[in-house]
Enzyme design. Structure first.
Site, PDB file in Angstrom:
ATOM      1  N   GLU A 152      35.923 -11.100  70.223  1.00 10.62           N
ATOM      2  CA  GLU A 152      36.765 -12.123  70.411  1.00 10.62           C
ATOM      3  C   GLU A 152      37.838 -11.778  70.613  1.00 10.62           C
ATOM      4  O   GLU A 152      38.453 -10.818  69.371  1.00 10.62           O
ATOM      5  CB  GLU A 152      36.730 -13.122  69.736  1.00 10.62           C
ATOM      6  CG  GLU A 152      36.867 -14.672  69.857  1.00 10.62           C
ATOM      7  CD  GLU A 152      36.281 -15.793  69.318  1.00 10.62           C
ATOM      8  OE1 GLU A 152      35.134 -16.385  69.571  1.00 10.62           O
ATOM      9  OE2 GLU A 152      36.691 -15.875  68.639  1.00 10.62           O
ATOM     10  N   HIS A 154      39.858 -21.727  68.763  1.00 13.23           N
ATOM     11  CA  HIS A 154      39.448 -20.933  67.596  1.00 13.23           C
ATOM     12  C   HIS A 154      40.672 -20.077  66.730  1.00 13.23           C
ATOM     13  O   HIS A 154      41.530 -19.630  67.597  1.00 13.23           O
ATOM     14  CB  HIS A 154      38.486 -19.161  68.570  1.00 13.23           C
ATOM     15  CG  HIS A 154      37.166 -20.146  68.902  1.00 13.23           C
ATOM     16  ND1 HIS A 154      36.492 -18.730  68.957  1.00 13.23           N
ATOM     17  CD2 HIS A 154      35.932 -21.129  68.481  1.00 13.23           C
ATOM     18  CE1 HIS A 154      35.255 -19.441  68.480  1.00 13.23           C
ATOM     19  NE2 HIS A 154      35.051 -20.790  69.191  1.00 13.23           N
TER      20      HIS A 154
END
Lengths: 299, 561
Positions: free
Chosen positions: A216, A255
């Site tokens: 990510e 996130h």
């Protein structure tokens, strides 16, 4: 084999009397995890299902001997004390499924654990699973579901996204492969066990033949994983996907760790360094499991 | 530099400086003004040339025209009038800081960020002799970095060593043209300011804190001329004194909907509800409400929708095993946005949580907002644990509504382009139809009518519950309050019901609240433990209305804009 967790791992549940603590304990035990006892301060002497509850980790260790791992189903604002207690009692692996741990608490507990050589998965980790053997955390959900999604096998899975840990494991199963151990490293700004520390563990696990990494944007986790490969500390095939390439810099959404900081942590950079180190990086998430299968056949 | 430039949990310069001052750091004399008259008064009180600085969460204020200089109070009033109510780099200017102008001898930089690298995992203090510019452009030899062991803290000796590594005492004296003794003193002050900055960082649970520039004035003071502090989102609850409304990340200030959404999250710790408004004005149509499950897949799915030509009014997410009530509240906000032309939930993830809770939460929101919107497009992709059951619940529930809908399961997680194209087609069909007044438009009409009659409270498109309550005069009702709402049973309407739908629902999906006695549902646990036992799955209400006699309602209050 698998890494960090198998059917012999003796597990304590901190916060066992809470909604999640009790529900997860039942599931983990049903799946095969060796849950031995739980802790909730003030609730010592009671039972949750067949598990005795103690007021402190110290008490639990006194009664049952040393534990191999503990899992903290304790709210973020209170979890620091729970972790310190587990570290003090010498439990070598702490799994922290808790999200929204105050950053300075996370830094403090990770520093404290590091001093004592304790491994911490999370905070904010969905958990880990060694299919057919044991599970710790939320991951897996229920026994039937876990059996359906996670097939035993030889691929290690490291994910920076909780949900994608299961999705990727499911896709790997559909590609005809299975999992040795799958884990989510946690979505908080600062976490413990990182891909760079997990790869060498997979390297020394004879049962793991390759690793799939769901990366990510944000932090330098993938860059440091690439360093480990380049340094020859991980030599098995590695296939990776990096999510968030299309996200404009700075947009963090939910996130917390997915933010591009100081020019580091871009998808571009991660893809580049992983490829330079010899990993295969795919462009779309659906390509990850098939790529893994191809690499294992070629190997 | 921007360690964390887009954090909402950021302090304005004037708030940060207040905290620095409390920690013993010098900051320029001044005050904050919300009107030109206040600016005039502050400048008058200072009685010297001032800087008028727009209070906005962005860097590069000077270049963007956000900092003005004024020699007189009149000029300060004029500068404030120009800045207030305007925008700097898209941020509205609501306050200006009026400060004395400093006579600079030198500009330093001091900052702290958190390094997540597994080799560090610690706060890192940075100090540079070249401040006032973007620290990322500063050459390495002018930058000292020090990872701090948070268990040990950061002490004056550590700070001295850092300063010393870049600047010798003799040099300091020479640099500022001071006698050696004064240079030494000054040098200690510099080190002390680093220690104070670290204390501020710790005290307010900051994610980053920086002073740029940290200036040495010609008369030998060390002053924090600017400051940027951002607070860790998860720690905001510990700091009510900071007045942060929405500890969430964005590069724009929170909207009223964002604030309402944050309340959902703040009031219920179970699972994650995330909401960010992307298009503050959706009137005119063409926008869809977007809702995802699972952070990793959510971004991917949003990208796919946009790539296929859809316009997203918002970005919302419910993950981490939220209650159905929390899912409902989030979906309700999404669906309550004016003039939407569709709703799309993409749970592009094999979720471990039991997805039937999402189904019940969604249906509650659909039933409240879509009963009179014929043809409204709804797409739900849901996968993971209890996926088939969830899809079946949704299929049955959506079939009672006049909407057009399509449901997808796990096979479509990796075929999002197909799902996005279907959404696009459904939206186009819907828009081409002679659709009735939208929710928003109806609300306006209703509000106008209500004003005329003055009998009713005005209808808001976001009113928490549409059910008319209570049901008839003299109705015998029972109320079971749970954590975030209340179950209301209208006993008269129960008479003759043989379905026991509520009891079955609670034992299958929920927390075993009810029992059967003499063929009737009764509360099977003491009323006072309902809040602990109730899982807020909303299944009893849904099943009662579908299979029973509609005798049970759940009140789910929300904070609404």
């Amino acid at each position: 084999m698998a890494i960090l967790l198998d059917e012999n791992t003796k597990v304590l549940v901190q916060g066992i009397t809470g909604r999640e603590g009790s529900a997860r304990s039942r599931f983990m035990a049903a799946y095969g995890t060796r849950i031995v006892a739980g802790v909730t301060p003030g609730r010592g002497g009671t039972m949750v299902g067949s598990f005795p509850v103690y007021n402190s980790v110290h008490e639990a260790v006194g009664r049952h001997g040393a534990f191999d791992a503990t899992v903290t189903f304790v709210p973020g604002l209170m979890v620091k004390e729970a972790v310190v207690e587990a570290v003090d009692e010498g439990i070598p692996l702490i799994v922290m499924p808790v999200e929204r741990v105050p950053l300075h608490d996370a830094l403090t507990l990770l520093a404290y654990a590091r001093r004592k050589g304790t491994r911490v998965l999370g905070p904010g980790s969905f958990g880990l699973i060694s299919p057919g053997r044991a599970v710790i955390g939320w991951i897996g959900g229920s026994e039937d579901f876990a059996n359906e999604i996670f097939r035993p096998g030889h691929v290690g899975v490291i994910s920076r996204s909780g949900g994608q840990t299961s999705t990727l494991s499911w896709a790997i199963g559909r590609a005809g492969l299975g999992i040795s151990t799958a884990m989510h490293v946690g979505g908080e700004p600062v976490v413990g066990l990182s891909p760079a520390e997990l790869l060498p563990l997979f390297e020394s696990d004879p049962e793991t033949h390759a690793v799939a990494l769901f990366g990510e944007i944000g932090t330098v986790a993938e860059e440091e994983a690439a360093e480990v490969i380049a340094a020859g500390r991980f030599t098995k095939p590695l296939a990776a996907y990096i999510a968030g390439a299309g996200v404009r810099p700075g947009m963090r959404f939910s996130h917390a760790s997915a933010i591009v900081e100081r020019g580091r942590g871009t998808a571009e950079n991660k893809i580049k360094v992983l490829r330079e180190a010899g990993a295969r990086v795919v462009e779309r998430p659906e390509d990850l499991a098939p790529a893994m299968a191809e690499m294992l056949i070629a190997n | 530099m921007a360690a964390d430039e887009y954090d909402m949990a950021r302090l304005y310069e004037y708030q940060g400086k207040q905290i620095l001052r409390e920690a013993g750091l010098d900051v320029p004399e001044g005050g904050v003004a919300a009107t030109p008259e206040e600016a005039f008064a502050i400048a008058g009180r200072l009685d010297k040339p001032v800087a008028v600085k727009a209070q906005v969460w962005t860097t590069g204020r000077f270049k963007a025209g956000g900092i003005r200089f004024a020699k007189t109070p009149d000029e300060a009033r004029q500068a404030a009038a120009e800045l207030l109510g305007g925008r700097i780099k898209d941020f509205p200017v609501e306050k200006v800081l009026i400060e004395e102008q400093l006579e600079l001898a030198h500009e330093f930089y001091a900052g702290i960020i958190v390094d997540a690298s597994h080799k560090v995992r610690a706060p890192v203090l940075m100090f540079s002799t070249q401040g006032g510019v973007d620290v990322e452009s500063v050459a390495e030899e002018h930058l000292a970095r020090q990872a701090v062991d948070i268990l040990e803290g950061f002490r004056l000796d550590d700070a001295r060593r850092m300063v010393e590594s870049l600047l010798k005492v003799e040099e300091a004296s020479r640099l500022f043209n001071l006698p050696e003794e004064a240079g030494r003193l000054f040098y200690g002050e510099l080190a002390q300011s680093l220690v104070s900055l670290y204390e501020v960082f710790r005290r307010c649970d900051a994610r980053s804190a920086e002073i740029n520039p940290l200036v040495a004035t010609k008369d030998g003071w060390i002053v924090a001329a600017d400051c940027r502090i951002s607070i860790d989102d998860a720690s905001v609850a510990r700091h009510p004194e900071l007045g942060i409304t929405v500890p969430r990340e964005s590069n724009t200030p929170p909207t009223a909907l964002d604030v309402a959404a944050w309340k959902i999250e703040e009031n219920d710790y179970r699972g994650i509800s995330f909401f960010a408004q992307m298009a503050p004005d959706t009137r005119g149509g063409g926008f869809i409400g977007y809702h995802a499950i699972g952070g990793g897949g959510a971004l991917l799915a949003a990208d796919t929708l946009v790539r296929n030509g859809l316009k997203l009014a918002n970005y919302a997410e419910t993950s981490g095993n939220p209650t159905a009530a929390k899912v409902y509240r989030t979906a309700r906000l999404v669906l309550g946005q004016p003039d939407l032309d569709g709703y799309c939930l993409l749970g592009a993830v094999i979720a471990s949580q039991d997805q039937w809770h999402h189904a019940h939460g969604l249906l509650r929101a659909f039933r409240e907002t879509l009963t009179d919107r014929p043809g409204f497009p709804v797409i739900v992709l849901i996968a993971g644990n209890k996926e088939e059951e969830a899809l079946e619940i949704l299929r049955e529930g959506l079939s009672t509504l006049p909407v057009r809908f399509e449901l997808f399961g796990r096979e479509y997680i990796h075929r999002l382009d197909f799902v996005a194209r279907r959404m696009k087609e459904m939206v186009e069909e819907y828009r081409s139809e002679n659709r009735p007044l939208s929710l928003w438009e109806r609300a306006r009409v209703r509000a106008e009518e209500n004003q005329k009659s003055e009998s009713d409270t005005p209808y808001s498109p976001l009113s928490p519950h549409p059910n008319p309550l209570p049901k008839g005069e003299g109705t015998l009702t029972e109320r079971y309050p749970f954590r975030t709402g209340e179950v209301i049973v209208h006993r008269q309407q129960c008479v003759g019901c043989r379905s026991l739908a509520c009891v079955k629902a609670c034992s299958l999906y929920g927390g075993y609240l009810y029992r059967v006695k003499n063929g009737k549902m009764i509360l099977g646990i003491p009323l006072e433990i309902v809040p602990r036992q109730c899982t807020e799955c909303l299944a009893c209400e849904y099943e009662c209305h579908l299979r029973g006699q509609g005798a049970l309602d759940i009140m789910l209050p929300m904070d609404l804009p």
